[in-house]
Design a protein around this motif. Sequence first.
Motif, mmCIF file in Angstrom:
data_model
loop_
_atom_site.group_PDB
_atom_site.id
_atom_site.type_symbol
_atom_site.label_atom_id
_atom_site.label_comp_id
_atom_site.label_asym_id
_atom_site.label_seq_id
_atom_site.Cartn_x
_atom_site.Cartn_y
_atom_site.Cartn_z
ATOM 1 N N VAL A 1 -4.502 35.040 9.966
ATOM 2 C CA VAL A 1 -3.274 35.107 10.781
ATOM 3 C C VAL A 1 -2.454 36.376 10.498
ATOM 4 N N TRP B 1 1.443 38.758 10.831
ATOM 5 C CA TRP B 1 2.719 38.749 10.125
ATOM 6 C C TRP B 1 3.917 38.453 11.009
ATOM 7 N N LYS C 1 -6.245 33.064 5.292
ATOM 8 C CA LYS C 1 -5.938 34.441 4.842
ATOM 9 C C LYS C 1 -4.692 34.893 5.599
ATOM 10 N N GLU D 1 -1.233 40.428 4.712
ATOM 11 C CA GLU D 1 -0.776 41.067 3.479
ATOM 12 C C GLU D 1 0.733 41.332 3.509
ATOM 13 N N THR E 1 -5.650 34.990 14.764
ATOM 14 C CA THR E 1 -4.607 35.580 15.603
ATOM 15 C C THR E 1 -4.322 36.968 15.068
ATOM 16 N N GLY E 2 -4.315 37.946 15.965
ATOM 17 C CA GLY E 2 -4.041 39.312 15.534
ATOM 18 C C GLY E 2 -4.415 40.288 16.626
ATOM 19 N N GLU E 3 -4.667 41.514 16.215
ATOM 20 C CA GLU E 3 -4.960 42.566 17.186
ATOM 21 C C GLU E 3 -6.320 42.359 17.838
ATOM 22 N N THR F 1 -9.165 43.893 15.869
ATOM 23 C CA THR F 1 -9.589 43.100 14.703
ATOM 24 C C THR F 1 -10.433 41.918 15.171
ATOM 25 N N LEU G 1 -5.122 37.054 20.760
ATOM 26 C CA LEU G 1 -5.083 38.494 20.466
ATOM 27 C C LEU G 1 -3.868 39.183 21.097
ATOM 28 N N CYS H 1 3.672 38.101 20.354
ATOM 29 C CA CYS H 1 2.565 38.507 21.229
ATOM 30 C C CYS H 1 2.901 38.301 22.695
ATOM 31 N N GLU I 1 -0.545 48.236 23.988
ATOM 32 C CA GLU I 1 0.409 47.357 23.305
ATOM 33 C C GLU I 1 1.157 48.134 22.222
HETATM 34 P P1 NAD Z 1 -4.112 42.486 12.573
HETATM 35 O O1 NAD Z 1 -5.234 42.229 13.498
HETATM 36 O O2 NAD Z 1 -3.965 43.840 11.996
HETATM 37 O O3 NAD Z 1 -4.163 41.496 11.331
HETATM 38 C C1 NAD Z 1 -4.214 40.097 11.496
HETATM 39 C C2 NAD Z 1 -4.885 39.492 10.282
HETATM 40 O O4 NAD Z 1 -6.239 39.926 10.239
HETATM 41 C C3 NAD Z 1 -4.266 39.906 8.955
HETATM 42 O O5 NAD Z 1 -4.280 38.801 8.087
HETATM 43 C C4 NAD Z 1 -5.210 40.992 8.473
HETATM 44 O O6 NAD Z 1 -5.213 41.163 7.081
HETATM 45 C C5 NAD Z 1 -6.544 40.467 8.963
HETATM 46 N N1 NAD Z 1 -7.573 41.469 9.154
HETATM 47 C C6 NAD Z 1 -7.416 42.766 9.509
HETATM 48 N N2 NAD Z 1 -8.625 43.374 9.592
HETATM 49 C C7 NAD Z 1 -9.558 42.440 9.309
HETATM 50 C C8 NAD Z 1 -10.983 42.452 9.221
HETATM 51 N N3 NAD Z 1 -11.699 43.548 9.451
HETATM 52 N N4 NAD Z 1 -11.607 41.295 8.902
HETATM 53 C C9 NAD Z 1 -10.923 40.169 8.669
HETATM 54 N N5 NAD Z 1 -9.568 40.112 8.705
HETATM 55 C C10 NAD Z 1 -8.898 41.229 9.029
HETATM 56 O O7 NAD Z 1 -2.790 42.062 13.367
HETATM 57 P P2 NAD Z 1 -1.277 42.180 12.873
HETATM 58 O O8 NAD Z 1 -0.897 43.620 12.870
HETATM 59 O O9 NAD Z 1 -1.133 41.398 11.628
HETATM 60 O O10 NAD Z 1 -0.518 41.415 14.044
HETATM 61 C C11 NAD Z 1 -0.100 42.020 15.216
HETATM 62 C C12 NAD Z 1 -1.088 41.774 16.324
HETATM 63 O O11 NAD Z 1 -1.311 40.382 16.485
HETATM 64 C C13 NAD Z 1 -0.617 42.245 17.686
HETATM 65 O O12 NAD Z 1 -1.674 42.858 18.359
HETATM 66 C C14 NAD Z 1 -0.231 40.961 18.389
HETATM 67 O O13 NAD Z 1 -0.259 41.024 19.789
HETATM 68 C C15 NAD Z 1 -1.237 40.022 17.853
HETATM 69 N N6 NAD Z 1 -0.792 38.640 17.977
HETATM 70 C C16 NAD Z 1 -1.341 37.847 18.967
HETATM 71 C C17 NAD Z 1 -0.904 36.533 19.129
HETATM 72 C C18 NAD Z 1 -1.460 35.618 20.198
HETATM 73 O O14 NAD Z 1 -1.189 34.419 20.147
HETATM 74 N N7 NAD Z 1 -2.212 36.120 21.154
HETATM 75 C C19 NAD Z 1 0.066 36.027 18.279
HETATM 76 C C20 NAD Z 1 0.606 36.863 17.307
HETATM 77 C C21 NAD Z 1 0.165 38.164 17.158
#
Ligand code: NAD
Length: 490
Positions: free
Chosen positions: A156, A158, A182, A185, A235-237, A240, A259, A292, A394
């Motif tokens: 997840v 931040w 996880k 950070e 949930t994240g980029e 990623t 994402l 997001c 984004e």
């Molecule tokens: P991120 O993808 O950089 O990181 C998310 C998580 O993934 C963190 O815990 C990170 O340590 C981990 N991670 C990074 N690289 C990885 C890898 N190679 N393998 C496994 N884990 C890895 O995202 P962020 O910067 O923490 O959050 C912002 C992003 O999240 C934005 O793009 C936002 O739009 C998206 N987001 C989407 C939603 C949704 O519901 N669609 C919700 C919240 C945030």
Amino acid sequence: MASTRTPHQIRNFVAGQFIDGVATFEKRSPVDGSLVSEVHEAGRVHVNAAVDAARTALETGWAAASVQKRVTLMRRVADIIERRFEDFVAAESADTGKPLGLVREADVPRAAANFRSFADTVASAGLHSYLTELNDGRSALNYAVRKPLGVVAVVVPWNLPLLLLTWKVAPALACGNTVVVKPSEETPATATLLAEVMAEAGVPAGVYNVVHGFGPDSAGEFLTTHPGIDGVTFTGESGTGSTIMRAVAASVKPVSFELGGKNAAVVFADANLDKAVDGLARSVFLNTGQVCLCTERVYVERPIFDEVAAGLAERARALRLGRPDDPNTTTGPLISLGHREKVLSYLKLAQDEGAGVIAGGGVPALGGDLDAGAWIEPTLWTGLDNSHRTVREEVFGPVAALIPFDTEAEAVRLANDTAYGLAAVTWTSNLERGHRVAQQMRVGMSWVNTWYLRDLRSPFGGVALSGIGREGGEHSMHFYTEPTNVCVQL
Ligand code: NAD
Ligand code: 6OD
């Protein structure tokens, strides 16, 4: 059990024990750069131990525990979160710099609500069976037994750390899975506090595990590439998500991805403008634009363009940036100086692309120790169109581009002209148009005359670069369980 509450020490939680990692890293406050905590980074050995613990807990009781037992524990977790409400508020705000009022109103109540809502969903899930009758006279009874997916990796971000974590952990555990979490950070605290809650609630050791660290070549990668996991909810980029998808492709593991987005709002001239502009101010600037679902593209019907632009700019200037504990603060900093560098690069790019800046546009001078924080001015642009990178990529900050349109069809076309597909908002007083436009949006979630109004049973997720799958209510149950169909000839 060692305590997580030793000042500034955030440890991993594996098999019911708080443990050190291979190294520590510093978590600094985005408000003023001060040290918040020292975080113990999990090495591969700790991630292996966490996955093993989750497997053992799964197979020695949790998966087979009665639904009644699991939902009772989930409700107890919700109760303890509410009892320790202010501990969670303080921890979440310290990591993120969010105003305390926002954390009290949104993040922590949602954590408790997530556990209650999914306990209700699982407790009330129906049993489905059906009779099959063939032309040759045979008949059979079919029923599907839904089993837990297994050991689920939960990764997840931040921006809403506790809300997004519990949105996944609650259904996973209620359905009988065990998890290795996880957290980002940037926001390790509340996932760790939740470990204390799990232990106090009586959730068996190994059911909930937390490993801290980064993504590549750290806990994130060690976890998502681990052969012992049965699926990944992330949930994240979008980038990623793509990396994680490659990591699990060889073993064909299920993924659920929420994402990124580049969400549009469309404002028609027949809208209630006061409500629309208030709604836009919320959808562009809430949580410093780090949700997001936040709107980064605002399409406005031409006759009301100047009025909407002026109203939104006025609301942007009225936002109060400040310390989390100041009751007048509406808006916190970005999550980190690193993220601010990214957002600033888009402020520069917008200028290079010829944008007019009608609010913000830079780094505010707040004075004193706040100048070491990751502050940014809420920013609005005009003069851009869908060909500009600022309108296509984004940013994930308190920024939006305002763009005029002339017809309904053009508004829909412009809103859908994106590689993402998470959320959209339509502002109109014409209900027919509201339904018509909302349905044409190529997104997972389409709001009319409101934004981020949630029923936790509704499907949440995105299309295209914004994700794979849906979570929420029964949709979560589909991801967190696997059906085995049993067919008995009668
Ligand atoms: P991120 O993808 O950089 O990181 C998310 C998580 O993934 C963190 O815990 C990170 O340590 C981990 N991670 C990074 N690289 C990885 C890898 N190679 N393998 C496994 N884990 C890895 O995202 P962020 O910067 O923490 O959050 C912002 C992003 O999240 C934005 O793009 C936002 O739009 C998206 N987001 C989407 C939603 C949704 O519901 N669609 C919700 C919240 C945030
Ligand atoms: O409200 C939710 O359930 C949810 N998943 C919100 C996601 C917000 C993104 O930042």
